[in-house]
Design a protein around this motif. Structure first.
Motif, PDB file in Angstrom:
ATOM      1  N   LYS A   1      56.495  47.665  78.588  1.00  0.00           N
ATOM      2  CA  LYS A   1      55.159  47.162  78.297  1.00  0.00           C
ATOM      3  C   LYS A   1      54.247  48.240  77.718  1.00  0.00           C
ATOM      4  N   PHE A   2      54.369  49.469  78.201  1.00  0.00           N
ATOM      5  CA  PHE A   2      53.390  50.491  77.839  1.00  0.00           C
ATOM      6  C   PHE A   2      53.944  51.666  77.034  1.00  0.00           C
ATOM      7  N   PHE A   3      55.274  51.787  76.889  1.00  0.00           N
ATOM      8  CA  PHE A   3      55.842  52.989  76.286  1.00  0.00           C
ATOM      9  C   PHE A   3      56.848  52.665  75.183  1.00  0.00           C
ATOM     10  N   LEU A   4      57.091  53.662  74.364  1.00  0.00           N
ATOM     11  CA  LEU A   4      58.142  53.626  73.356  1.00  0.00           C
ATOM     12  C   LEU A   4      59.041  54.832  73.560  1.00  0.00           C
ATOM     13  N   PRO A   5      60.351  54.729  73.285  1.00  0.00           N
ATOM     14  CA  PRO A   5      61.216  55.907  73.401  1.00  0.00           C
ATOM     15  C   PRO A   5      60.711  57.016  72.485  1.00  0.00           C
ATOM     16  N   ASN A   6      60.742  58.240  73.004  1.00  0.00           N
ATOM     17  CA  ASN A   6      60.257  59.377  72.225  1.00  0.00           C
ATOM     18  C   ASN A   6      61.418  60.272  71.819  1.00  0.00           C
TER      19      ASN A   6
ATOM     20  N   ALA B   1      44.802  50.883  78.892  1.00  0.00           N
ATOM     21  CA  ALA B   1      45.210  49.671  79.604  1.00  0.00           C
ATOM     22  C   ALA B   1      45.715  49.989  81.007  1.00  0.00           C
ATOM     23  N   ILE B   2      46.484  51.075  81.140  1.00  0.00           N
ATOM     24  CA  ILE B   2      47.006  51.479  82.455  1.00  0.00           C
ATOM     25  C   ILE B   2      45.852  51.851  83.383  1.00  0.00           C
ATOM     26  N   PHE B   3      44.942  52.674  82.872  1.00  0.00           N
ATOM     27  CA  PHE B   3      43.810  53.098  83.703  1.00  0.00           C
ATOM     28  C   PHE B   3      42.965  51.905  84.135  1.00  0.00           C
TER      29      PHE B   3
END
Length: 460
Positions: free
Chosen positions: A192-197, A216-218
């Motif tokens: 939901k919040f991340f992409l592979p780096n 959004a997380i905060f």
């Protein structure tokens, strides 16, 4: 001592009282313990809302800090504690002692959960250093997760909730709310919040936030988490950070390069994985410090340049106490031998802490992992020397905060002895950039692999 809370402490205490699940992200030196104990006292004796409280903490904090806070403040004198520490027999006896607060070290959380299971007796749990539950794969997280439904109130305390990025937040917030805010699984949270780096084929080493994800997380956790920075509320002492570069002698430099090359070429034809990168980085850090364990576990001496630099720094301190952080067992052994005439002391017991704070210890040697959370050393000195660095940003910050904190009356001077043209420089830069993730370590190793691959003739 009469307790006169700062306004932020009064706010934080009320925050705990008002919320069944809450987290205080308060930086070092802001009084998390007394703030929480005040809330516990009120919940127990004013609101009659809780009856048995469990505090989970690092071992040294569990053995001394919470008890010292209760003894220190007049308004907490009525609280009875029982420390669930030591052998199994001692821990069991402590559990059956009548008390308000039971304190256990985090390594025994699984034991405690297995002992009680669904008969969990604590209606409130405080996790001192919530970030130590940042891994969803760790047994301590899995164990506490099992009894979470039986906990009426849960409080998480930490100054560094996400030392390696916001990916670390999910397990901590899950223990608070059971997945209400950031999702029921770590996989769902990442998607939901991340992409592979950074990745190596199918193995992903790090994740980067999607656009707008941080906000959004905060926003999602803002109703149960409050964050405060010391610089916004406290008068912190001035801090000076120094780099003390040392040149390795020609022979030592050659040894470093040979060992580096041999270690790197042993993995150069394979993918650089976390395990091999960590082993390599540790070996190179040891060599930079002056010695290294060989394959038989014996210590191989390389150089004494850091010891010489340490001598100069101690001399320049002109008799002022010095706190020296080391990285490895052989560092400690060499330091004890080298500094014998100056009567160095290892940080091991509560008495060592008391003597240091009285100014009776000229040189205190400590591993950053043993001088982390909850130790107040600021009255004993103002000079830190990093003989050997750590990759852990959390350990680095916590260790420095033993002296650089409220109550320190002098400018805190932090020296870093850095071996030039070694991995020391990469670790120092990573700490300065606050990028000490596993990915940073792997990239550091990959850079050296690339160099040595270029140096190896084709066909070899």
């Amino acid at each position: 001592m009469k307790y006169q809370p700062y306004h932020y402490q009064a706010y934080a205490t009320q925050w705990i009282i008002d919320k069944k699940k809450s987290a205080l992200f308060l930086e070092m030196g802001m009084g998390k313990s007394v703030t929480t104990l005040t809330a516990i006292f009120e919940l127990m004796y004013d609101y009659f809302d809780v009856s048995r409280v469990l505090v989970i903490a690092p071992l040294r904090v569990a053995s001394s800090t919470w008890e010292e806070e209760i003894d220190k403040w007049d308004h907490l004198k009525g609280l009875q504690i029982s420390k669930v520490l030591g052998s199994e027999r001692e821990r069991i006896a402590a559990l059956y002692k009548k008390a308000d607060i039971y304190i256990i070290n985090r390594e025994n959380v699984t034991w405690l959960v297995e002992r009680f299971g669904s008969d969990w007796p604590f209606d409130m749990v405080v996790i001192d250093e919530l970030s130590s539950f940042k891994s969803s794969k760790a047994q301590r997280f899995k164990s506490l997760k099992k009894v979470r439904p039986f906990i009426k109130r849960l409080v998480g305390l930490t100054g560094t909730p996400a030392p390696n990025g916001l990916i670390d937040l999910w397990p901590q917030i899950y223990l608070l709310d059971g997945g209400e805010r950031l999702g029921k699984t770590i996989t769902g949270y990442r998607e939901k919040f991340f992409l592979p780096n950074k990745r190596n084929q199918m193995i992903i080493y790090s994740w980067k936030l999607k656009d707008g994800a941080e906000e959004a997380i905060f926003e999602k956790i803002s109703d149960i988490c409050v964050s405060m920075k010391a610089e916004d509320y406290l008068e912190l002492p001035k801090r000076l950070d120094n780099i003390i570069p040392v040149d390795l002698p020609k022979k030592a430099k050659e040894q470093y390069e040979v060992l580096e090359k041999e270690l790197i070429l042993s993995i150069a034809d394979t993918d650089v994985l976390a395990g091999s990168a960590a082993v390599l980085a540790n070996k190179l850090l040891q060599i930079a410090n002056g010695a290294v364990y060989d394959e038989d576990g014996e210590v191989k001496h390389i150089h004494d340049e850091k010891l010489k630099a340490l001598d100069e720094l101690i001399e320049a301190a002109s008799g002022k106490p010095v706190l020296v952080f080391y990285g490895y067992q052989h560092d400690k052994d060499r330091l004890l031998t080298h500094l014998k005439k100056l009567q160095p002391r290892l940080l091991q017991t509560d008495q060592d802490i008391k003597d240091w704070n009285k100014g009776q210890v000229p040189i205190l040697l400590a591993h950053p992992a043993s001088a982390g959370h909850g130790l107040n050393l600021q009255t004993g000195g103002n000079i830190i020397i990093w003989f050997g660095l750590t990759w852990s940003l959390e350990l680095y910050q916590q260790a420095n905060a033993r002296l650089w904190r409220q109550g320190q009356k002098q400018t805190v001077v932090i020296h870093h002895i850095i071996a030039k043209d070694t991995i020391d420089e990469r670790v120092m830069k990573a700490l300065e950039d606050k990028d000490v993730s596993q990915a940073a370590l792997i990239e550091a190793v990959k850079a050296r692999v690339a160099k040595y691959k270029e140096d190896v003739p084709h066909g070899k």
